[in-house]
Design an enzyme around this catalytic site. Structure first.
Site, short mmCIF file in Angstrom:
data_model
loop_
_atom_site.label_atom_id
_atom_site.label_comp_id
_atom_site.label_asym_id
_atom_site.label_seq_id
_atom_site.Cartn_x
_atom_site.Cartn_y
_atom_site.Cartn_z
N GLU A 72 0.82 -1.21 0.00
CA GLU A 72 0.00 0.00 0.00
C GLU A 72 0.86 1.26 0.00
O GLU A 72 0.51 2.26 -0.63
CB GLU A 72 -1.00 0.00 1.15
CG GLU A 72 -0.42 -0.12 2.54
CD GLU A 72 -0.20 -1.53 3.03
OE1 GLU A 72 -0.63 -1.82 4.15
OE2 GLU A 72 0.44 -2.33 2.33
N CYS A 98 -0.78 -2.65 8.17
CA CYS A 98 -0.13 -2.51 9.47
C CYS A 98 -0.39 -1.10 9.99
O CYS A 98 -0.92 -0.24 9.28
CB CYS A 98 1.38 -2.77 9.34
SG CYS A 98 2.27 -1.45 8.49
N CYS A 101 1.37 1.74 7.84
CA CYS A 101 0.72 2.01 6.55
C CYS A 101 -0.67 2.62 6.74
O CYS A 101 -1.11 3.40 5.90
CB CYS A 101 0.63 0.74 5.71
SG CYS A 101 2.25 0.24 5.07
#
Length: 145
Positions: A72, A98, A101
């Protein structure tokens, strides 16, 4: 757009993200991401090392190198270097984001995240929900991938 039609598109974009993830050189996890705005793909990404670095994501002990970029993040950075904007876009990703991100996702203006597998730490998803980002899980089996 009807919910049924939206689900068909969501599944198709998730399948594309899965295919994109297969381009990753990472052995432990291959993750793919597609960013869609107004039913147009504006970016894509997969996890891997930065441009100009060797493609191997893991060190000799099998651990992921600290500088590997997540799918991402790569997709968002690609948009940043283009004339497009993520404002109001949907991120399709094969693994839930996560916590690092998730900050990028929120700050980039993405308003919806569709993913097919949960990451072991769900603090990124909890942050996105708190930030008002719409989250949707479509299991891999359901997406026919």
């Amino acid at each position: 757009m009807s919910q049924k039609k939206q689900l068909r598109y969501d599944k198709a974009y998730l399948r594309m993200a899965l295919e994109w993830g297969k381009l990753s050189h990472c052995k432990r996890k291959q993750v793919g991401a597609i960013i869609v705005k107004d039913r147009m793909i504006i970016s894509d990404g997969y996890n891997g090392t930065p441009t100009g670095f060797e493609n191997y994501c893991e060190d000799d002990e099998g651990y992921t190198k600290w500088y590997v970029l997540h799918a991402e993040a790569n997709a968002i950075l690609k948009v940043a270097s283009s004339t497009q904007s993520c404002k109001g876009a949907t991120l399709y990703i094969t693994l839930s984001p996560c916590k690092e991100c998730s900050k990028l996702i929120h700050q980039s203006g993405i308003t919806r995240v569709v993913y097919s597998r949960g990451y072991r730490d769900d603090s990124g998803l909890r942050f996105l929900e708190k930030a008002g980002v719409q989250i949707e899980l479509i299991e891999e089996e359901e997406a026919n991938v």
